[in-house]
Structure formats: C-alpha cells, structure tokens
Design an enzyme around this catalytic site. Structure first.
Site, short mmCIF file in Angstrom:
data_model
loop_
_atom_site.label_atom_id
_atom_site.label_comp_id
_atom_site.label_asym_id
_atom_site.label_seq_id
_atom_site.Cartn_x
_atom_site.Cartn_y
_atom_site.Cartn_z
N GLY A 90 0.83 -1.20 0.00
CA GLY A 90 0.00 0.00 0.00
C GLY A 90 0.86 1.25 0.00
N SER A 91 2.00 1.17 0.68
CA SER A 91 2.92 2.32 0.70
C SER A 91 3.47 2.56 -0.70
CB SER A 91 4.08 2.05 1.67
OG SER A 91 3.57 1.81 2.95
N ASP A 198 -7.38 1.42 3.77
CA ASP A 198 -8.13 0.90 4.92
C ASP A 198 -9.62 0.84 4.65
OD1 ASP A 198 -5.70 0.78 6.14
OD2 ASP A 198 -5.98 2.54 7.39
N SER A 219 -4.05 -1.48 -0.01
CA SER A 219 -3.01 -2.30 0.62
C SER A 219 -3.56 -3.70 0.81
CB SER A 219 -2.64 -1.73 1.99
OG SER A 219 -1.92 -2.70 2.73
N HIS A 224 -5.43 -6.02 6.40
CA HIS A 224 -6.36 -5.23 5.57
C HIS A 224 -7.57 -6.07 5.11
CE1 HIS A 224 -3.98 -1.48 5.36
NE2 HIS A 224 -3.12 -2.32 5.90
N ASN A 292 10.84 0.02 -9.42
CA ASN A 292 10.30 -1.30 -9.73
C ASN A 292 9.46 -1.71 -8.54
OD1 ASN A 292 9.59 -3.88 -10.19
ND2 ASN A 292 11.65 -4.71 -10.36
C1 LIG Z 1 -4.18 4.43 5.40
C2 LIG Z 1 -2.99 3.57 5.05
N1 LIG Z 1 -2.29 3.85 3.95
C3 LIG Z 1 -1.22 3.11 3.58
C4 LIG Z 1 -0.81 2.04 4.32
C5 LIG Z 1 0.40 1.24 3.89
O1 LIG Z 1 0.10 -0.05 3.46
P1 LIG Z 1 1.26 -1.17 3.44
O2 LIG Z 1 1.41 -1.64 4.85
O3 LIG Z 1 0.73 -2.23 2.54
O4 LIG Z 1 2.48 -0.52 2.93
C6 LIG Z 1 -1.51 1.71 5.49
C7 LIG Z 1 -1.06 0.55 6.29
O5 LIG Z 1 -1.75 -0.02 7.07
C8 LIG Z 1 -2.61 2.50 5.87
O6 LIG Z 1 -3.30 2.24 7.00
#
Ligand SMILES: Cc1ncc(COP(=O)(O)O)c(C=O)c1O
Length: 445
Positions: A90-91, A198, A219, A224, A292
């Site tokens: 998600g990041s 979320d 994510s 999730h 990537n």
């Molecule tokens: C609102 C939100 N954005 C982004 C992320 C990041 O997701 P990931 O952990 O898959 O990088 C999270 C992680 O829980 C999140 O709560």
C-alpha cells in the site's frame, strides 16, 4: 490426463489436507473467555488461497504473470474502474500514485517541487511520505473527532496559489465527505488521491471509495480487507495517468510489453526517442525516472482467491462493527464512538473509541486493561504525525504548513484507540470485548 496435471492434482489434494490439518483448526477453535486472544486483525483464508499459491509456485514464473494479470482485471471490475495495477504494498501504491502526478507529461498540471498538497496529520505515515520524499509541501488540516476524517470545512483555509492536490485516506474504512472534496478539487483544478488502503469495500453514495478521485490506492498487507501478504494496487479511469503509472511502476520504461513479451508495439526497432539513435530498442527506452514496484505472481495468486471472499468479508466487518456499536452505544458519557458520514456505507477497518475529556481514567489505563485480558488494541497509527521524530526532531528542517492548531488530531493521539472488527472475529469474542469495556468503566462509576 497429462502426467503434469495428475501430479498437480495430487499436490493440491495434499495441500487441502494440510490446510484442514494445520490451519483450519485455528478458525474452528472454541472461544474461551480470558484465554483466547482477540486480535485486532488477521488473515482469513481456506485451502483455495493455498492451492493458488502452490499452483503459481509450480509454474515458477515468479514475477508478474498470469495470476497478476487476472487479478488486475478482476479487481478493476470489482471496483468499477477502468484500470487497476498491482504493486508490492500500500505504501508503494501511495508512492506510485503521488509520483505519477509529478510526470512532465501532465504539463501545467504536473506537481512540482515546492507545490502544496492538502492532507491530514492523523493517520498512517505513508499517506504523507511521498509528498515529502518528492519535495512538495504537505499542508495539514485537522480531522473531525467522530469520523476521524479530514474536516472539509477547513479546505478553503488550506488553499493557496501553490495547491496542486488533496491526498487523504478514508480513515479506518470511514469514507471522507467525497461530495465536498470532489467539488473543491474540481473548482480549483486539483488532483485528488484517495488512500483507500483501509477502506476497500466501503461505499459512498452507492459507489466504492477509491474510484472517486484521480487515483485510488489499496493495501493487501494481512490486517487489511483482503490480503496477499505484501501487496497493493493503484487504480484510475484516466488514460494518461494509467500510462504514466505503468511506466513508473516498471523502472520508468516507455515500453509496455508484458513480462516475457517482446515487440508489443510492433515498432521495437523503428522509432525515434530523444536523441537516441533511430531504432534504439524500445525495450530500453525510459520516459520517466521510475521504480520497480511489481508483485510476484505468487502474491497475486493468493489475492485472487481472497478477492472472491471480499464481498463476504465486507458484510462480516459491517456486522461486527454493529455488534460492538450496539453493545457500547449507551457509554456515550465516556466515549466518542465512531460515526459514518452522510451517504456512507463503511466497510470498517476497526472500531475507534475516543475518551471524552475529564474522565478519571486515561486511554492507556483502558488499553492496558484490555490487553491484559487478551484483547489487542491499536492507536490510530502515527497519532499526530507532526509530533513523530521523523518530523519533530530528526526531520525538523522539513517544510510544511499547518492550518489551525490541529486540536482534534492531538486529541486522537492522546485519547483514541481502536479494536478489531475483522471477519475472523466470533460473536462470542465481540460480546467479550463489550463485557470487558463495560467492566472497566464500572470501576469508575
Ligand atoms: C491508510 C494507510 N495507507 C497506507 C498504508 C500502507 O500499506 P502497506 O502496509 O501495505 O504498505 C496503510 C497501512 O496499514 C494504511 O493504513
């Protein structure tokens, strides 16, 4: 049947047996008060995820492949969006979404270094990180206490001639006021990135969140709404953004051949790019400085089985939330309980509880009590991100603007926490959570 298919069948039978022996008992174990652990989240799966995973391992394609392609198509169909692309978290999805908007192909709408992006400080750090990593300026506005979402009444105050975008999450599954944000963005020609990490399955005015803005992100990390271990997605209806995000996801390349393919454009050695020699292999032409961020096909294989379960997961999350809400609603002299905004149908990520001012106990008193009774709790991620070392000490030279004093963001940092509503929670577990919270507050009556 071919020998290969026969062997696969036997392996899948064994996988099924393994699932039933090893994993299924955990889902069926009886709930024992004061003994069973109540997690805030967790993977819910059956043999189908494991069979898909093993199938993709046997293919040994490893990188982006047939499962990935199918997942992207089916995920886009589910959301009702033209294109969805897998990334590895998600990041990464937020990073890609934001950097897509920095492409020079967007001409006067390109986000440049020093431009401003409206966001909030109460939430997960990687909603904000890409803005800073690129060198744009985050402009923080406060959130509302009952929805924990951006206070849209503050948007006008945050606007400046440098504003280029709004990038916010639907906090804990609760949709932001999309009517107001969309109108604001349209009126001022701003991009809108919806961090939908979320809130997968939540709806606003009958349409899924994540597809209202220019780009949505997901994510698939285990807590999730569905999981593939590590994973994420970006989605859009905009053909130019689609082209840029694919380029940036895949090293910045101009070529759009799928993994293992050559010459999809039919002009691999007969085009002019920049000042490269005519006919320079299109496979190695770069139109962006990219990343990537691709997933492996094994991740997508797990995701595909989870996607089938997503509508059921969504219903279960809603039911679990309703059970907690009805058990706690009369404690409103102690707590600010979560509230969905108008037109919203949240697929809740968690059940947020905020302590009212002037109580005889603190958030940590309550949280420690629950944890000591095996009920897992979570803060709203970074609380007020401006008070984290990344901003406040180590990152003290960062440029940002704050609208007002963010009192509600600080209140959430000090007085809020959340508990799980994930589909693996049993009705008995939910009743126990309610019982323990009620028991705790009774001591202070
Ligand atoms: C609102 C939100 N954005 C982004 C992320 C990041 O997701 P990931 O952990 O898959 O990088 C999270 C992680 O829980 C999140 O709560």
């Amino acid at each position: 049947m071919e020998r290969k298919e026969q062997i696969k069948k036997e392996i899948f039978e064994k996988v099924k047996e393994y699932y039933a022996e090893v994993h299924q008992p955990a889902f069926c174990a009886p709930f024992i008060e004061d003994t069973s652990r109540i997690n805030y989240a967790g993977r819910v799966f059956d043999e189908k995820e494991m069979i898909n995973l093993v199938d993709s391992s046997l293919d040994f394609w490893l990188t982006y492949g047939t499962y990935s392609k199918e997942f992207e198509t089916r995920f886009a169909q589910y959301l009702g969006v033209r294109w969805a692309f897998l990334v590895n978290s998600g990041s990464s999805a937020n990073l890609l979404a934001f950097f897509t908007l920095t492409s020079p192909l967007l001409k006067e709408r390109q986000i440049k270094r020093g431009d401003e992006v409206i966001t909030v400080a109460a939430g997960f750090p990687t909603t904000v990180s890409p803005i800073i990593q690129y060198g744009a300026i985050p402009v923080f506005v406060d959130v509302e206490l009952e929805t924990f979402n951006i206070d849209t009444a503050q948007l006008d105050k945050a606007l400046s001639p440098l504003t280029k975008a709004v990038m916010v999450a639907h906090t804990l599954g609760n949709p932001v006021n999309l009517d107001v944000i969309k109108d604001f963005c349209d009126e001022h020609n701003l991009w809108f990135i919806e961090d939908n990490c979320d809130s997968l399955g939540s709806k606003y005015d009958g349409t899924f969140t994540g597809v209202w803005g220019d780009i949505g992100t997901s994510s698939f990390y285990p807590p999730h709404h569905m999981t593939m271990g590590e994973g994420g997605a970006v989605y859009t209806n905009n053909p130019l953004l689609k082209k840029i995000m694919l380029s940036m996801r895949d090293w910045g390349r101009d070529c759009y051949c799928e993994s293992g393919m050559d010459n999809t454009c039919n002009a691999r050695f007969s085009q002019q790019f920049g000042t490269l020699p005519w006919g320079y292999d299109h496979k190695y032409v770069y139109s962006h400085f990219g990343f990537n961020l691709k997933v492996s096909d094994m991740q997508a294989a797990v995701g595909l089985a989870q996607l089938e379960k997503l509508p059921g997961f969504t219903e279960k999350r809603k039911e679990n939330f309703a059970a907690l809400y009805s058990g706690l609603r009369d404690l409103d002299h102690y707590f600010i309980l979560p509230k969905a905004g108008p037109k919203s149908e949240p697929s809740w990520f968690g059940f947020m509880i905020t302590l009212k001012n002037g109580l005889k106990f603190t958030r940590n008193d309550l949280v420690e009590y629950l944890e000591s009774h095996h009920i897992q709790t979570r803060n709203l991620f970074a609380g007020n991100i401006l008070r984290q070392p990344a901003f406040d000490t180590i990152g003290k030279d960062l440029h940002y603007r704050v609208i007002g004093g963010l009192p509600n963001t600080d209140k959430i940092m000090n007085d809020s926490f959340w508990i799980g509503v994930y589909p693996g929670m049993r009705p008995e577990a939910l009743q126990y959570v309610v019982k323990k919270i009620r028991e705790f507050v009774k001591k202070y009556e």
